[in-house]
Design a protein around this motif. Structure first.
Motif, PDB file in Angstrom:
ATOM      1  N   THR A  92       2.090 -19.307 -15.402  1.00  0.00           N
ATOM      2  CA  THR A  92       2.823 -19.427 -14.137  1.00  0.00           C
ATOM      3  C   THR A  92       2.120 -18.652 -13.027  1.00  0.00           C
ATOM      4  N   ALA A  93       1.605 -17.466 -13.372  1.00  0.00           N
ATOM      5  CA  ALA A  93       0.875 -16.665 -12.379  1.00  0.00           C
ATOM      6  C   ALA A  93      -0.375 -17.409 -11.896  1.00  0.00           C
ATOM      7  N   VAL A  94      -1.052 -18.096 -12.817  1.00  0.00           N
ATOM      8  CA  VAL A  94      -2.247 -18.855 -12.450  1.00  0.00           C
ATOM      9  C   VAL A  94      -1.866 -20.064 -11.592  1.00  0.00           C
ATOM     10  N   VAL A  95      -0.745 -20.718 -11.931  1.00  0.00           N
ATOM     11  CA  VAL A  95      -0.274 -21.855 -11.122  1.00  0.00           C
ATOM     12  C   VAL A  95       0.009 -21.406  -9.696  1.00  0.00           C
ATOM     13  N   ASP A  96       0.570 -20.220  -9.550  1.00  0.00           N
ATOM     14  CA  ASP A  96       0.821 -19.675  -8.206  1.00  0.00           C
ATOM     15  C   ASP A  96      -0.490 -19.462  -7.452  1.00  0.00           C
ATOM     16  N   GLN A  97      -1.527 -19.039  -8.165  1.00  0.00           N
ATOM     17  CA  GLN A  97      -2.840 -18.866  -7.529  1.00  0.00           C
ATOM     18  C   GLN A  97      -3.386 -20.208  -7.055  1.00  0.00           C
ATOM     19  N   TRP A  98      -3.202 -21.245  -7.868  1.00  0.00           N
ATOM     20  CA  TRP A  98      -3.656 -22.583  -7.478  1.00  0.00           C
ATOM     21  C   TRP A  98      -2.928 -23.053  -6.228  1.00  0.00           C
ATOM     22  N   GLU A 100      -1.776 -21.146  -3.854  1.00  0.00           N
ATOM     23  CA  GLU A 100      -2.343 -20.416  -2.721  1.00  0.00           C
ATOM     24  C   GLU A 100      -3.689 -21.017  -2.297  1.00  0.00           C
ATOM     25  N   LYS A 101      -4.428 -21.547  -3.263  1.00  0.00           N
ATOM     26  CA  LYS A 101      -5.714 -22.198  -2.967  1.00  0.00           C
ATOM     27  C   LYS A 101      -5.526 -23.624  -2.450  1.00  0.00           C
ATOM     28  N   GLU A 102      -4.272 -24.068  -2.397  1.00  0.00           N
ATOM     29  CA  GLU A 102      -3.911 -25.397  -1.889  1.00  0.00           C
ATOM     30  C   GLU A 102      -4.493 -26.523  -2.737  1.00  0.00           C
ATOM     31  N   LEU A 103      -4.505 -26.319  -4.049  1.00  0.00           N
ATOM     32  CA  LEU A 103      -4.879 -27.401  -4.939  1.00  0.00           C
ATOM     33  C   LEU A 103      -3.811 -28.482  -4.880  1.00  0.00           C
ATOM     34  N   THR A 104      -4.212 -29.745  -5.012  1.00  0.00           N
ATOM     35  CA  THR A 104      -3.239 -30.827  -4.960  1.00  0.00           C
ATOM     36  C   THR A 104      -2.375 -30.819  -6.220  1.00  0.00           C
ATOM     37  N   LYS A 105      -1.250 -31.464  -6.119  1.00  0.00           N
ATOM     38  CA  LYS A 105      -0.359 -31.576  -7.269  1.00  0.00           C
ATOM     39  C   LYS A 105      -1.040 -32.315  -8.404  1.00  0.00           C
ATOM     40  N   GLN A 106      -1.851 -33.300  -8.080  1.00  0.00           N
ATOM     41  CA  GLN A 106      -2.560 -34.057  -9.105  1.00  0.00           C
ATOM     42  C   GLN A 106      -3.510 -33.162  -9.895  1.00  0.00           C
ATOM     43  N   SER A 109      -1.467 -30.744 -12.031  1.00  0.00           N
ATOM     44  CA  SER A 109      -0.870 -31.470 -13.161  1.00  0.00           C
ATOM     45  C   SER A 109      -1.899 -31.708 -14.258  1.00  0.00           C
ATOM     46  N   LEU A 110      -3.110 -32.048 -13.876  1.00  0.00           N
ATOM     47  CA  LEU A 110      -4.158 -32.296 -14.855  1.00  0.00           C
ATOM     48  C   LEU A 110      -4.501 -31.020 -15.619  1.00  0.00           C
ATOM     49  N   ARG A 111      -4.571 -29.898 -14.913  1.00  0.00           N
ATOM     50  CA  ARG A 111      -4.871 -28.629 -15.586  1.00  0.00           C
ATOM     51  C   ARG A 111      -3.742 -28.227 -16.533  1.00  0.00           C
ATOM     52  N   LYS A 137       5.746 -25.544 -22.106  1.00  0.00           N
ATOM     53  CA  LYS A 137       6.075 -26.931 -21.794  1.00  0.00           C
ATOM     54  C   LYS A 137       6.926 -27.050 -20.542  1.00  0.00           C
ATOM     55  N   GLU A 138       7.717 -26.026 -20.229  1.00  0.00           N
ATOM     56  CA  GLU A 138       8.645 -26.079 -19.106  1.00  0.00           C
ATOM     57  C   GLU A 138       7.982 -25.836 -17.756  1.00  0.00           C
ATOM     58  N   ILE A 139       6.718 -25.423 -17.747  1.00  0.00           N
ATOM     59  CA  ILE A 139       6.040 -25.129 -16.486  1.00  0.00           C
ATOM     60  C   ILE A 139       5.742 -26.430 -15.749  1.00  0.00           C
ATOM     61  N   LYS A 140       6.095 -26.464 -14.488  1.00  0.00           N
ATOM     62  CA  LYS A 140       5.909 -27.661 -13.665  1.00  0.00           C
ATOM     63  C   LYS A 140       4.769 -27.454 -12.661  1.00  0.00           C
ATOM     64  N   ALA A 141       4.166 -28.558 -12.266  1.00  0.00           N
ATOM     65  CA  ALA A 141       3.090 -28.501 -11.275  1.00  0.00           C
ATOM     66  C   ALA A 141       3.665 -28.333  -9.883  1.00  0.00           C
ATOM     67  N   SER A 142       2.939 -27.644  -9.054  1.00  0.00           N
ATOM     68  CA  SER A 142       3.308 -27.532  -7.643  1.00  0.00           C
ATOM     69  C   SER A 142       2.049 -27.785  -6.827  1.00  0.00           C
ATOM     70  N   GLY A 143       2.246 -28.216  -5.602  1.00  0.00           N
ATOM     71  CA  GLY A 143       1.092 -28.504  -4.747  1.00  0.00           C
ATOM     72  C   GLY A 143       1.386 -29.691  -3.862  1.00  0.00           C
TER      73      GLY A 143
END
Length: 338
Positions: A92-98, A100-106, A109-111, A137-143
């Motif tokens: 989740t902490a890494v997803v938050d970093q992504w 901040e880097k403005e990675l797309t949701k796509q 999601s792939l990562r 499994k419960e972690i969702k993509a954001s972006g």
């Protein structure tokens, strides 16, 4: 570390090197067990996806703070890293970093798909607890949403690095792959179209070739001088070995034997990514990147209608996705600011 060594001694190093707690249970998980779990996940993928996923695993290893080698300095394969110790807090902490880097949701999601796929393989082999796996499994993509279409524009120096890698390859595969890459960049055709081109339809004098495009339409497609150059070198060798007719991009066995059958679209995709890795490019170049590159440059120099004709788009709105001129104009204006 060897395949039979356990991760127990290395886990303490990982925990001390990261700010987020990482759990390890059972404590006797071996390097080989984690590697087998990763290989099982990879076996579930399509051949064209495996190189992409392995590239993503390398990116994830950097983002997650995994060690590049053991305490003795021996390097780890990406499949041997301690994927079994991941927790939802760390990911989740890494997803938050992504975000901040403005990675797309796509992209996010792939990562996450890769993380969850490896986690499932670890869980099925009792290398990860049920609670640990369910939380991942419960972690969702954001972006955000990708509004600029597929692919990216490739600089000439990166394209040339791909071609150089092919030409430095003393095997006959080097000539074929150079012609394939040059044709993609020099005509903008789709990968499925490229693998359907027949050698007898290529006219090097007129710098064009015939294809069956979408909707079973037959089209004459022009190609650039760079494409003609590499196509001529490949055809000279190919035609002597298998004759002047048949698939342009022939299959080649490891021993160098050229077959009359042609490569498949997935193989073309895989070959381009392999060349990207061998050329040590900063990212993987895909077939659609070549199409995007040509479209973007034609729009800049000749406008949307010319690009529509070159790409054989039925609707101008499809071509307009590739139009980056407004963004470039804004960047030009901003550069004049104090």
């Amino acid at each position: 570390m060897k395949r039979g060594d356990t991760w127990a001694t290395e886990i303490m190093h990982i925990q001390s090197a990261t700010s987020n707690e990482m759990v390890s249970h059972p404590a006797d998980v071996t390097i080989g067990q984690v590697e087998e779990a990763c290989k099982a996940f990879m076996r579930s993928l399509q051949p064209s996806s495996k190189l992409t996923v392995r590239f993503i695993m390398k990116q994830l290893a950097d983002d997650l703070g995994f060690p590049v080698g053991d305490s003795q300095g021996n390097p780890f394969k990406v499949e041997q890293l301690p994927w079994h110790v991941l927790t939802s807090d760390k990911v989740t902490a890494v997803v938050d970093q992504w975000k901040e880097k403005e990675l797309t949701k796509q992209t996010t999601s792939l990562r996450l798909y890769v993380i969850k796929g490896i986690a499932r393989a670890c869980f099925m082999r009792h290398l990860m607890s049920a609670h640990q796996y369910m939380m991942l499994k419960e972690i969702k993509a954001s972006g955000g949403t990708n509004l600029i279409g597929r692919g990216r524009e490739i600089r000439n120096d990166l394209r040339d690095a791909l071609l150089k890698n092919c030409m430095d390859d003393e095997r006959i595969q080097g000539l074929r792959d150079a012609a394939m890459i040059a044709l993609l960049f020099g005509s903008g055709i789709r990968r499925a179209e490229a693998t359907s081109v027949q050698a007898e339809t290529v006219d090097l004098v007129e710098a064009e070739f015939r294809i069956k495009a979408k909707g079973a339409n037959v089209s004459l497609v022009p190609m650039s001088p760079l494409a003609v150059q590499h196509m001529a070198a490949w055809l000279e060798v190919r035609n002597k070995l298998v004759g002047p007719r048949g698939p342009l991009f022939s299959r080649i066995l490891k021993g160098g034997k050229v077959l009359k059958s042609g490569i498949k679209p997935d193989s073309l995709y895989r070959l381009m990514m392999e060349r990207s890795l061998k050329a040590d490019l900063p990212y993987l170049v895909r077939p659609h990147d070549a199409r995007r590159t040509m479209a973007t440059r034609i729009i800049k120099e000749e406008g949307e209608l010319a690009a529509q004709a070159a790409l054989r788009h039925k609707n101008l709105s499809t071509t307009q996705i590739y139009d980056m001129r407004k963004r470039e104009k804004v960047k030009e204006i901003l550069r004049s600011f104090d």
